[in-house]
Scaffold this active site. Sequence first.
Site, PDB file in Angstrom:
ATOM      1  N   ARG A  52      -0.704  57.504  42.876  1.00  0.00           N
ATOM      2  CA  ARG A  52       0.249  58.914  42.331  1.00  0.00           C
ATOM      3  C   ARG A  52       1.522  58.746  42.783  1.00  0.00           C
ATOM      4  O   ARG A  52       2.355  59.187  42.355  1.00  0.00           O
ATOM      5  CB  ARG A  52      -0.349  60.337  43.103  1.00  0.00           C
ATOM      6  N   TYR A 104      17.142  67.240  22.178  1.00  0.00           N
ATOM      7  CA  TYR A 104      15.161  67.743  21.963  1.00  0.00           C
ATOM      8  C   TYR A 104      15.050  68.395  22.270  1.00  0.00           C
ATOM      9  O   TYR A 104      15.263  68.935  23.060  1.00  0.00           O
ATOM     10  CB  TYR A 104      14.777  66.037  23.039  1.00  0.00           C
ATOM     11  N   ASP A 177      20.322  62.190  28.925  1.00  0.00           N
ATOM     12  CA  ASP A 177      19.288  61.222  27.525  1.00  0.00           C
ATOM     13  C   ASP A 177      19.539  59.936  26.971  1.00  0.00           C
ATOM     14  O   ASP A 177      19.984  60.769  25.652  1.00  0.00           O
ATOM     15  CB  ASP A 177      18.327  62.638  26.981  1.00  0.00           C
ATOM     16  N   LYS A 202      10.116  56.152  23.176  1.00  0.00           N
ATOM     17  CA  LYS A 202      10.655  55.157  21.950  1.00  0.00           C
ATOM     18  C   LYS A 202      11.182  54.049  22.012  1.00  0.00           C
ATOM     19  O   LYS A 202       9.980  52.749  22.010  1.00  0.00           O
ATOM     20  CB  LYS A 202      11.714  55.825  22.162  1.00  0.00           C
TER      21      LYS A 202
HETATM   22  C1  LIG Z   1      15.837  62.029  22.939  1.00  0.00           C
HETATM   23  C2  LIG Z   1      14.079  62.428  23.564  1.00  0.00           C
HETATM   24  N1  LIG Z   1      13.855  62.379  24.161  1.00  0.00           N
HETATM   25  C3  LIG Z   1      13.072  63.168  25.688  1.00  0.00           C
HETATM   26  C4  LIG Z   1      11.704  63.345  24.931  1.00  0.00           C
HETATM   27  C5  LIG Z   1       9.973  63.759  25.170  1.00  0.00           C
HETATM   28  O1  LIG Z   1       9.836  62.238  25.249  1.00  0.00           O
HETATM   29  P1  LIG Z   1       8.006  61.939  25.339  1.00  0.00           P
HETATM   30  O2  LIG Z   1       7.484  62.822  24.134  1.00  0.00           O
HETATM   31  O3  LIG Z   1       7.793  60.746  25.635  1.00  0.00           O
HETATM   32  O4  LIG Z   1       7.839  63.591  26.658  1.00  0.00           O
HETATM   33  C6  LIG Z   1      11.790  62.749  23.243  1.00  0.00           C
HETATM   34  C7  LIG Z   1      11.192  62.795  22.847  1.00  0.00           C
HETATM   35  O5  LIG Z   1      10.898  62.550  21.020  1.00  0.00           O
HETATM   36  C8  LIG Z   1      13.026  62.531  22.545  1.00  0.00           C
HETATM   37  O6  LIG Z   1      13.576  61.854  21.120  1.00  0.00           O
END
Ligand SMILES: Cc1ncc(COP(=O)(O)O)c(C=O)c1O
Length: 383
Positions: A52, A104, A177, A202
């Site tokens: 973990r 997001y 991000d 992604k």
């Molecule tokens: C820009 C962005 N950040 C974070 C996330 C979150 O990722 P996850 O779906 O793997 O939790 C996403 C998911 O769509 C995203 O598009």
Amino acid sequence: MQPKTVHPESISAQALGWIDEATRAITPPIHVSSTYLRDADNQYRTGRVYARADNPAFDQAEAVLCQLEHGAQALLFASGMAAATAVFQALAPGDHVLAPKVMYWSLRNWLMTFATHWGLQVELIDMTDPATVKAALRPGRTKLVWIETPANPLWTVTDIAATAQIAHDAGAFLAVDSTVATPVLTQPLALGADIVMHAATKYLNGHSDLIAGALVTRSDNEHWQRVRKVRAQLGGTLGSFEAWLLLRGMRTLHLRVRAACTSAQRIAEHFAAHAGVAEVLYPGLPHAPGHAVARAQMQGGVGGMLSIRVRGGEAAAIAVAANTQLWKRATSLGGVESLIEHRASVEGAGTPAPADLLRLSVGIEHAGDLIDDLEQALGTAHR
Ligand SMILES: Cc1ncc(COP(=O)(O)O)c(C=O)c1O
């Protein structure tokens, strides 16, 4: 012998060229053990205790990400959300954080509910304007500035270097991000950011068959040590097979991202003057508000994500998505297959997405096929 200059493409294609010394295999084995043997004298000399907290299955992918992002250390997580929320959970109740109004949506929701209930003072601002960021910072109280660039679902662009400078001057650190930019197009740490986050689900993985997240830090420090503990103790830990899949996906990262960028630019230009489209949102278009900053801080393209606003409003937009054949109607982004989504339906109340907006994730299909399919869908929707 190591070649003199190893370019990022070579780092990801060969996953740093590591081989498994036990078998001479050029792809790594999948370590699945959940626990590790203690030495007879009660020590753990390998440093590994329990999966973990840590897992050899992460080592290679984390090392590749460190190199691509010019970071000191990286951590894989069970999802992009697990990675992002760890950055906030490592703060203390009462800390003030700035985040963008356009970001997001799921993370924005978490910030405005769980994070605020837990005591973080969260303020959403327009991150595209450095003066607004400067005015919102509370020196001594603001611990973190969180940005996303280009940002879902309007593809607004934030100047990473300028924002890092402003945050640092006020004693805050900057987390980015960079899911949409990927290390192929932008290296936020080299521009002054402190932490980079990826929804590895992604582009890093790229095949829509995995949920994963990653953080990379510019330096090992107290906050980063707390982030590490959040992963180990809250348990947002990636599985071994998922880590292996991610490493395999990253081998083709550069090819996929470049192909997506080239097609996205072509699609954006094609539909910019289309009778059925009110507006194309894409920083690669010269009139886009973030164009100049995007061109300056991104190399080789501005990403595979764009949005179109369909003439005729919400019903027309939903009809266009219903009529595409090659574009798949699904959420998510960054896979080899192109996706189309009516974003306001997903995000609900508080979304910055206009009702007529369709979000497009451009894959690696032939750009002409993608254009033809959207053309026929737009034609059908307006008949
Ligand atoms: C820009 C962005 N950040 C974070 C996330 C979150 O990722 P996850 O779906 O793997 O939790 C996403 C998911 O769509 C995203 O598009």
